[in-house]
Design a protein around this motif. Sequence first.
Motif, PDB file in Angstrom:
ATOM      1  N   ILE A 117       0.816  -1.252  -0.003  1.00 19.82           N
ATOM      2  CA  ILE A 117       0.039  -0.039   0.226  1.00 19.82           C
ATOM      3  C   ILE A 117       0.983   1.198   0.150  1.00 19.82           C
ATOM      4  O   ILE A 117       0.631   2.208  -0.808  1.00 19.82           O
ATOM      5  N   SER A 118       1.911   1.377   0.800  1.00 15.07           N
ATOM      6  CA  SER A 118       2.941   2.422   0.794  1.00 15.07           C
ATOM      7  C   SER A 118       3.597   2.497  -0.391  1.00 15.07           C
ATOM      8  O   SER A 118       3.870   3.718  -0.817  1.00 15.07           O
ATOM      9  N   ILE A 121       1.211   4.301  -2.729  1.00 15.32           N
ATOM     10  CA  ILE A 121       0.964   5.591  -2.415  1.00 15.32           C
ATOM     11  C   ILE A 121       2.185   6.475  -2.678  1.00 15.32           C
ATOM     12  O   ILE A 121       2.284   7.456  -3.153  1.00 15.32           O
ATOM     13  N   SER A 345      -4.600   2.178  -1.380  1.00 13.04           N
ATOM     14  CA  SER A 345      -3.754   3.224  -1.581  1.00 13.04           C
ATOM     15  C   SER A 345      -4.386   4.549  -2.167  1.00 13.04           C
ATOM     16  O   SER A 345      -3.825   5.535  -2.105  1.00 13.04           O
TER      17      SER A 345
END
Length: 437
Positions: A117-118, A121, A345
Amino acid sequence: MAQPLLNDQRSILLIPNKAERDSQTSLIAACFNFINSIIGSGIIGLPYALNQAGFPFGLLLLILVAFITDYSIILLIKGGNLSGTNTYQSLVQTSFGFPGFIIVSVLQFLYPFIAMISYSITTGDTLTKVFQRLSGVDPDHILANRYFVILLSTVLFTLPLSLYRNVQRLGKVSFLSMVLTLFTVIAVIIRAASLGPQIAPSEDAWTFAKWNAVQAVGVMSFAFICHHNSFLIYGSLAQPTLANWQRVTHISVGSALVISAAFAVAGYMTFTGYTQGDIFENYCRDDNLATFGRLCFGLSIITTFPLECFVTREVVSNALGQRELSNVQHMAVTTFIIVACTAMSLAFDCLGVVLELNGVLSATPLIFILPAACFIKLNGGRLFQKANVMPIMLIVLGVFVMITGLTMAGLNTQDCSHGVEMFYCADANVSATLGPV
């Protein structure tokens, strides 16, 4: 007297056979994959970790976390050899039964899942700023829309790469990621020399240690964790021996430490106490070199994403009780994981606190506690024997970091100034520095 070697005998000694060449290639590919696994999105938070811990003490903590990472990775494989297991989950299950299996499965799923997810992003945040530097791309352009950029990178790159079944096929991709990361580090170092002197240091810039040092350990743990990939990469070796594994581990963790320390020191020395959780948020929008660094880092993150997906998919496969998924199941599980990560995200654009908590709650037990606990359990004999001293110290340190880090993270929330131009960008001297690369 020894007989002279014949020509063909010399050839046999001087030219490695195919098995040896394959073994050497396997070691190199394993190192690239391992370094790529360590140096993910967490590296951009390392300058902020030095800001939290205090510059000198933070640097010492970074070296300590790297040492612990190296030691515990080898400990993990030793535990696997003692128990005859070849996955992190089966190792913990053999050591602590079904409750241990549940705990490690949750941790091993959560860490790479949140990391992915990071990554998405970070890709959206960095590449949109890069595209806005192109002629004709204003803030309302579709290429400046983080949702579109995340979806585009997912469809074109991360999903196709994540559909590979063999981690060895990512060796060349991992090498590319390493090269891009090195370009990113070089860009940050250059700006430390050119931009750093133009920004006045903060009041507590060179304080030896700060109270938020434990939170800094959480960030560093998040940046260095690679244990969830260890068995995958160990199994990819042509000759999976402990000696080969130690060689791969020392080279990979040592290289990652050098790269991470260079990035952390250069980033912090540029902005000192103003350093943010995402170091690229500190650079001004019209900084050409920073734009190049964002591009390299964004592409590097895209190529790192599949390694985390491999681990998440393996956890799901083990939870389903299947050693190998069919082609249909493989595509379905991979697509589901990617879609879920992409959706998350798109919903969030600032994960500073989440990443810090992920480091404390997921990375710390996976690095400090579980490998040491499994080794102690499987090693047998008296608890306080010489071989168990270091593992016991790791467990105590891990529990302390988890409890203290979680408490301090709850008390000290991190502000997210996503997309906000820093005050020094309006300075004429700073603006003059940013023009030519």
